[in-house]
Design an enzyme around this catalytic site. Structure first.
Site, PDB file in Angstrom:
ATOM      1  N   THR A 141       0.817  -1.213   0.000  1.00  0.00           N
ATOM      2  CA  THR A 141       0.000   0.000   0.000  1.00  0.00           C
ATOM      3  C   THR A 141       0.852   1.265   0.000  1.00  0.00           C
ATOM      4  O   THR A 141       1.989   1.260   0.488  1.00  0.00           O
ATOM      5  CB  THR A 141      -0.905  -0.004   1.256  1.00  0.00           C
ATOM      6  OG1 THR A 141      -1.544   1.258   1.375  1.00  0.00           O
ATOM      7  CG2 THR A 141      -0.092  -0.238   2.532  1.00  0.00           C
ATOM      8  N   ASP A 142       0.273   2.353  -0.484  1.00  0.00           N
ATOM      9  CA  ASP A 142       0.978   3.645  -0.436  1.00  0.00           C
ATOM     10  C   ASP A 142       1.063   4.182   1.001  1.00  0.00           C
ATOM     11  O   ASP A 142       1.845   5.095   1.280  1.00  0.00           O
ATOM     12  CB  ASP A 142       0.299   4.678  -1.349  1.00  0.00           C
ATOM     13  CG  ASP A 142      -1.156   4.968  -1.002  1.00  0.00           C
ATOM     14  OD1 ASP A 142      -1.707   4.335  -0.072  1.00  0.00           O
ATOM     15  OD2 ASP A 142      -1.757   5.844  -1.668  1.00  0.00           O
ATOM     16  N   GLU A 143       0.273   3.599   1.921  1.00  0.00           N
ATOM     17  CA  GLU A 143       0.254   4.133   3.297  1.00  0.00           C
ATOM     18  C   GLU A 143       1.594   3.943   4.012  1.00  0.00           C
ATOM     19  O   GLU A 143       1.852   4.589   5.019  1.00  0.00           O
ATOM     20  CB  GLU A 143      -0.878   3.488   4.107  1.00  0.00           C
ATOM     21  CG  GLU A 143      -2.232   3.758   3.502  1.00  0.00           C
ATOM     22  CD  GLU A 143      -3.391   3.617   4.486  1.00  0.00           C
ATOM     23  OE1 GLU A 143      -3.146   3.454   5.684  1.00  0.00           O
ATOM     24  OE2 GLU A 143      -4.534   3.667   4.017  1.00  0.00           O
ATOM     25  N   TYR A 166      -1.950  -0.360  11.002  1.00  0.00           N
ATOM     26  CA  TYR A 166      -2.088  -1.046   9.703  1.00  0.00           C
ATOM     27  C   TYR A 166      -0.880  -0.763   8.817  1.00  0.00           C
ATOM     28  O   TYR A 166      -0.221  -1.684   8.319  1.00  0.00           O
ATOM     29  CB  TYR A 166      -3.376  -0.599   8.991  1.00  0.00           C
ATOM     30  CG  TYR A 166      -3.382  -0.939   7.512  1.00  0.00           C
ATOM     31  CD1 TYR A 166      -3.466  -2.259   7.080  1.00  0.00           C
ATOM     32  CD2 TYR A 166      -3.282   0.074   6.532  1.00  0.00           C
ATOM     33  CE1 TYR A 166      -3.453  -2.578   5.716  1.00  0.00           C
ATOM     34  CE2 TYR A 166      -3.270  -0.239   5.179  1.00  0.00           C
ATOM     35  CZ  TYR A 166      -3.352  -1.567   4.780  1.00  0.00           C
ATOM     36  OH  TYR A 166      -3.334  -1.874   3.433  1.00  0.00           O
ATOM     37  N   LYS A 170       2.140  -3.216   7.340  1.00  0.00           N
ATOM     38  CA  LYS A 170       2.432  -3.414   5.913  1.00  0.00           C
ATOM     39  C   LYS A 170       3.877  -3.025   5.608  1.00  0.00           C
ATOM     40  O   LYS A 170       4.555  -3.681   4.821  1.00  0.00           O
ATOM     41  CB  LYS A 170       1.461  -2.593   5.041  1.00  0.00           C
ATOM     42  CG  LYS A 170       0.020  -3.068   5.050  1.00  0.00           C
ATOM     43  CD  LYS A 170      -0.187  -4.464   4.487  1.00  0.00           C
ATOM     44  CE  LYS A 170      -0.023  -4.537   2.986  1.00  0.00           C
ATOM     45  NZ  LYS A 170      -0.430  -5.884   2.459  1.00  0.00           N
TER      46      LYS A 170
HETATM   47  P1  NAD Z   1      -9.793  -7.252   2.142  1.00  0.00           P
HETATM   48  O1  NAD Z   1      -9.814  -6.976   3.604  1.00  0.00           O
HETATM   49  O2  NAD Z   1     -10.996  -6.968   1.319  1.00  0.00           O
HETATM   50  O3  NAD Z   1      -9.413  -8.776   1.882  1.00  0.00           O
HETATM   51  C1  NAD Z   1      -8.432  -9.452   2.618  1.00  0.00           C
HETATM   52  C2  NAD Z   1      -8.597 -10.947   2.374  1.00  0.00           C
HETATM   53  O4  NAD Z   1      -7.566 -11.629   3.096  1.00  0.00           O
HETATM   54  C3  NAD Z   1      -9.931 -11.508   2.879  1.00  0.00           C
HETATM   55  O5  NAD Z   1     -10.495 -12.354   1.907  1.00  0.00           O
HETATM   56  C4  NAD Z   1      -9.559 -12.275   4.122  1.00  0.00           C
HETATM   57  O6  NAD Z   1     -10.402 -13.384   4.396  1.00  0.00           O
HETATM   58  C5  NAD Z   1      -8.134 -12.722   3.799  1.00  0.00           C
HETATM   59  N1  NAD Z   1      -7.339 -12.953   4.999  1.00  0.00           N
HETATM   60  C6  NAD Z   1      -7.216 -12.137   6.079  1.00  0.00           C
HETATM   61  N2  NAD Z   1      -6.430 -12.700   7.009  1.00  0.00           N
HETATM   62  C7  NAD Z   1      -6.021 -13.891   6.495  1.00  0.00           C
HETATM   63  C8  NAD Z   1      -5.172 -14.929   6.987  1.00  0.00           C
HETATM   64  N3  NAD Z   1      -4.595 -14.842   8.196  1.00  0.00           N
HETATM   65  N4  NAD Z   1      -4.949 -16.019   6.200  1.00  0.00           N
HETATM   66  C9  NAD Z   1      -5.536 -16.103   4.977  1.00  0.00           C
HETATM   67  N5  NAD Z   1      -6.364 -15.161   4.479  1.00  0.00           N
HETATM   68  C10 NAD Z   1      -6.596 -14.066   5.232  1.00  0.00           C
HETATM   69  O7  NAD Z   1      -8.518  -6.470   1.588  1.00  0.00           O
HETATM   70  P2  NAD Z   1      -8.312  -5.696   0.203  1.00  0.00           P
HETATM   71  O8  NAD Z   1      -8.802  -4.316   0.350  1.00  0.00           O
HETATM   72  O9  NAD Z   1      -8.790  -6.535  -0.895  1.00  0.00           O
HETATM   73  O10 NAD Z   1      -6.709  -5.628   0.181  1.00  0.00           O
HETATM   74  C11 NAD Z   1      -5.964  -6.713  -0.329  1.00  0.00           C
HETATM   75  C12 NAD Z   1      -4.481  -6.383  -0.232  1.00  0.00           C
HETATM   76  O11 NAD Z   1      -4.196  -5.198  -0.961  1.00  0.00           O
HETATM   77  C13 NAD Z   1      -4.021  -6.115   1.202  1.00  0.00           C
HETATM   78  O12 NAD Z   1      -2.736  -6.671   1.344  1.00  0.00           O
HETATM   79  C14 NAD Z   1      -3.958  -4.600   1.294  1.00  0.00           C
HETATM   80  O13 NAD Z   1      -2.989  -4.192   2.214  1.00  0.00           O
HETATM   81  C15 NAD Z   1      -3.561  -4.235  -0.116  1.00  0.00           C
HETATM   82  N6  NAD Z   1      -4.027  -2.911  -0.591  1.00  0.00           N
HETATM   83  C16 NAD Z   1      -5.337  -2.544  -0.473  1.00  0.00           C
HETATM   84  C17 NAD Z   1      -5.758  -1.312  -0.995  1.00  0.00           C
HETATM   85  C18 NAD Z   1      -7.210  -0.882  -0.917  1.00  0.00           C
HETATM   86  O14 NAD Z   1      -7.518   0.240  -1.300  1.00  0.00           O
HETATM   87  N7  NAD Z   1      -8.133  -1.715  -0.470  1.00  0.00           N
HETATM   88  C19 NAD Z   1      -4.832  -0.461  -1.600  1.00  0.00           C
HETATM   89  C20 NAD Z   1      -3.488  -0.858  -1.683  1.00  0.00           C
HETATM   90  C21 NAD Z   1      -3.102  -2.098  -1.187  1.00  0.00           C
HETATM   91  O1  DAU Z   2      -4.176   3.974   0.437  1.00  0.00           O
HETATM   92  C1  DAU Z   2      -4.404   2.604   0.346  1.00  0.00           C
HETATM   93  C2  DAU Z   2      -5.244   2.140   1.512  1.00  0.00           C
HETATM   94  O2  DAU Z   2      -6.577   2.601   1.275  1.00  0.00           O
HETATM   95  C3  DAU Z   2      -5.237   0.626   1.702  1.00  0.00           C
HETATM   96  O3  DAU Z   2      -3.942   0.207   2.007  1.00  0.00           O
HETATM   97  C4  DAU Z   2      -6.198   0.211   2.817  1.00  0.00           C
HETATM   98  O4  DAU Z   2      -6.249  -1.184   2.932  1.00  0.00           O
HETATM   99  C5  DAU Z   2      -7.576   0.743   2.470  1.00  0.00           C
HETATM  100  O5  DAU Z   2      -8.483   0.443   3.513  1.00  0.00           O
HETATM  101  C6  DAU Z   2      -7.533   2.254   2.231  1.00  0.00           C
HETATM  102  O6  DAU Z   2      -7.256   2.949   3.468  1.00  0.00           O
HETATM  103  P1  DAU Z   2      -8.011   4.310   3.874  1.00  0.00           P
HETATM  104  O7  DAU Z   2      -7.935   4.461   5.331  1.00  0.00           O
HETATM  105  O8  DAU Z   2      -7.544   5.440   3.025  1.00  0.00           O
HETATM  106  O9  DAU Z   2      -9.507   3.931   3.381  1.00  0.00           O
HETATM  107  P2  DAU Z   2     -10.940   4.168   4.064  1.00  0.00           P
HETATM  108  O10 DAU Z   2     -11.967   3.821   3.033  1.00  0.00           O
HETATM  109  O11 DAU Z   2     -11.036   3.550   5.401  1.00  0.00           O
HETATM  110  O12 DAU Z   2     -10.960   5.754   4.249  1.00  0.00           O
HETATM  111  C7  DAU Z   2     -10.812   6.637   3.145  1.00  0.00           C
HETATM  112  C8  DAU Z   2     -10.817   8.053   3.697  1.00  0.00           C
HETATM  113  O13 DAU Z   2     -12.130   8.342   4.196  1.00  0.00           O
HETATM  114  C9  DAU Z   2      -9.884   8.262   4.860  1.00  0.00           C
HETATM  115  O14 DAU Z   2      -9.363   9.581   4.803  1.00  0.00           O
HETATM  116  C10 DAU Z   2     -10.784   8.116   6.094  1.00  0.00           C
HETATM  117  C11 DAU Z   2     -12.120   8.646   5.602  1.00  0.00           C
HETATM  118  N1  DAU Z   2     -13.328   8.018   6.166  1.00  0.00           N
HETATM  119  C12 DAU Z   2     -13.383   6.660   6.212  1.00  0.00           C
HETATM  120  C13 DAU Z   2     -14.511   6.029   6.720  1.00  0.00           C
HETATM  121  C14 DAU Z   2     -14.580   4.528   6.788  1.00  0.00           C
HETATM  122  C15 DAU Z   2     -14.380   8.801   6.567  1.00  0.00           C
HETATM  123  O15 DAU Z   2     -14.326  10.049   6.490  1.00  0.00           O
HETATM  124  N2  DAU Z   2     -15.505   8.185   7.064  1.00  0.00           N
HETATM  125  C16 DAU Z   2     -15.596   6.825   7.159  1.00  0.00           C
HETATM  126  O16 DAU Z   2     -16.639   6.311   7.644  1.00  0.00           O
END
Ligand code: NAD
Ligand code: DAU
Length: 360
Positions: A141-143, A166, A170
């Site tokens: 992730t970019d975080e 988190y 990562k």
């Molecule tokens: P998600 O939470 O939707 O999915 C995570 C999946 O991992 C789920 O299916 C869960 O059951 C599985 N999982 C969790 N713990 C596990 C374990 N111990 N063993 C096996 N499986 C397990 O997550 P996502 O948003 O799809 O993100 C997927 C990946 O991409 C993550 O590594 C996250 O850090 C990265 N990522 C997410 C975003 C985003 O915007 N969502 C952006 C950049 C990177």
């Molecule tokens: O940048 C990549 C990341 O993006 C991934 O690595 C994470 O897995 C993914 O969850 C996401 O993280 P964020 O914290 O940016 O996403 P989230 O949707 O939780 O929040 C987006 C923005 O909105 C953030 O600034 C927090 C704000 N927010 C979030 C929620 C859930 C609100 O204002 N209200 C809310 O209820």
């Protein structure tokens, strides 16, 4: 037939990656390993679950013995590792789960790959130009880069500066992946992506949460003043980038993936409200009345913005979809898949939801 392991394939991004690979590569046997936590949902994969080149395995990456047996059984050519605890708010209330899955789970997987590919003791050269048949792809992730001010972008050279449990977990897993490359010569690649949006996104994250609440005439919680900025990318474009990087990225390298698509949270929510008014035949401005400013997230990063020039110049990847179009497509998907939403918002999840989003 190459066996390809995708971890976390029942989650949001993982399910899109599984779908892309199963459909595009009939010559790969795709093994989806997922523990099916609250975020894992096999309903995300009903369209491909019967394909002959797809296998689902329920299992936990925290179980090292199980992983070694799985690697011995399938002798994977590639690993695409997405399984993780992914929600920042949950990491604030329960950091240890993030350490277990994101750090310990990742190291377990690295050990299993190292054991299978490098056959204990036969250390390969860590020369980063060396291409090998195998590849461990870590999806990150970019975080990990921390927070930006009003200007600037994260590049692959930006120093790590994670702020939430988190992002710290990562960042730690990224370091372990690089350490296995530098120390043992494990063939690896890492990508750091910005915020994804699209179908099958679990409704604890901002966009699907807001869509669900607007549909149900519930308050839409905006943290702080809604000034925080995120760089949004359509999830299918992330899956495409993973495909390109897995096959053509340089061994040992990192690639940033982003949409060049920055939005302040409040502006994004207002745009979403407009789209929802149109789709739900509400009068203009009606959904906006649901916006509810709530207490800010602890340690809330102000701004993320990715510079993905390297990915574009080296591998020719670019986002394919304009945000407004992608957001409308996403809204349509949720409106047409009410049953999916109902299933995931019932039971335990609903309990979490109620505790988390009471108006402060
Ligand atoms: P998600 O939470 O939707 O999915 C995570 C999946 O991992 C789920 O299916 C869960 O059951 C599985 N999982 C969790 N713990 C596990 C374990 N111990 N063993 C096996 N499986 C397990 O997550 P996502 O948003 O799809 O993100 C997927 C990946 O991409 C993550 O590594 C996250 O850090 C990265 N990522 C997410 C975003 C985003 O915007 N969502 C952006 C950049 C990177
Ligand atoms: O940048 C990549 C990341 O993006 C991934 O690595 C994470 O897995 C993914 O969850 C996401 O993280 P964020 O914290 O940016 O996403 P989230 O949707 O939780 O929040 C987006 C923005 O909105 C953030 O600034 C927090 C704000 N927010 C979030 C929620 C859930 C609100 O204002 N209200 C809310 O209820």
């Amino acid at each position: 037939m190459k066996n390809v392991l995708i971890t976390g394939g029942a989650g949001f991004i993982g399910s899109h990656v599984v779908r892309l690979f199963v459909n595009k590569y009939p010559e790969y046997n795709i093994v989806n390993l997922d523990a099916l936590t609250y975020a894992g949902n096999l309903d995300n994969l009903t369209d491909i679950e019967k394909k002959s080149n797809y296998t689902f395995v329920k299992g936990n990456i925290c179980d090292a013995n199980f992983l070694q047996e799985l690697f011995a059984k399938y002798d994977f050519t590639y690993v695409i590792h997405l399984a993780a605890e992914s929600h920042v708010d949950r990491s604030i209330s329960n950091p240890i789960e993030f350490v277990m899955t994101n750090v310990v789970g990742t190291v377990n997987l690295l050990n299993a790959a190292k054991h299978q590919w490098l056959k204990v003791g036969s250390q390969q050269s860590a020369d980063s130009s060396q291409q090998t048949a195998n590849r461990f792809y870590h999806v990150s992730t970019d975080e990990v880069y921390g927070a930006l001010g009003e200007t600037g972008f994260f590049t692959e050279e930006t120093k790590y500066d994670p702020h939430s449990p988190y992002s710290a977990s990562k960042a730690s897993s990224d370091h372990f992946v690089r350490a296995y490359h530098d120390t043992y010569g494990l063939p690896i690649v890492i990508s750091n992506c910005s915020n994804n949006y699209g179908s099958h996104h679990f409704p604890e994250k901002l966009i699907p949460l807001a869509i669900n609440n607007i549909c149900n005439n519930k308050p839409v919680p905006v943290y702080g003043k809604g000034e925080n900025v995120r760089d949004w990318l359509w999830v299918n474009d992330h899956a495409r980038a993973i495909d390109v990087i897995l096959h053509n990225g340089k061994n040992g390298d990192t690639y940033n993936i982003g949409g060049h698509n920055e939005w302040k949270n409040i502006d994004l929510i207002k745009l979403l409200c407009k789209i929802m008014d149109k789709k739900l035949n509400r009068s203009n401005g009606e959904s906006e009345k649901l916006i509810s400013f709530v207490k800010d997230r602890a340690g809330h990063d102000l701004r993320y913005a990715i510079d993905s020039t390297k990915l574009k110049n080296e591998l020719g990847w670019m986002p394919s979809l304009q945000f407004e179009e992608g957001l409308e497509k996403t809204v349509d998907w949720y409106l047409n898949n009410q049953q999916w939403l109902d299933n995931v918002t019932s039971g335990n999840y609903a309990k979490y939801y109620d505790e988390q989003y009471v108006k402060r």
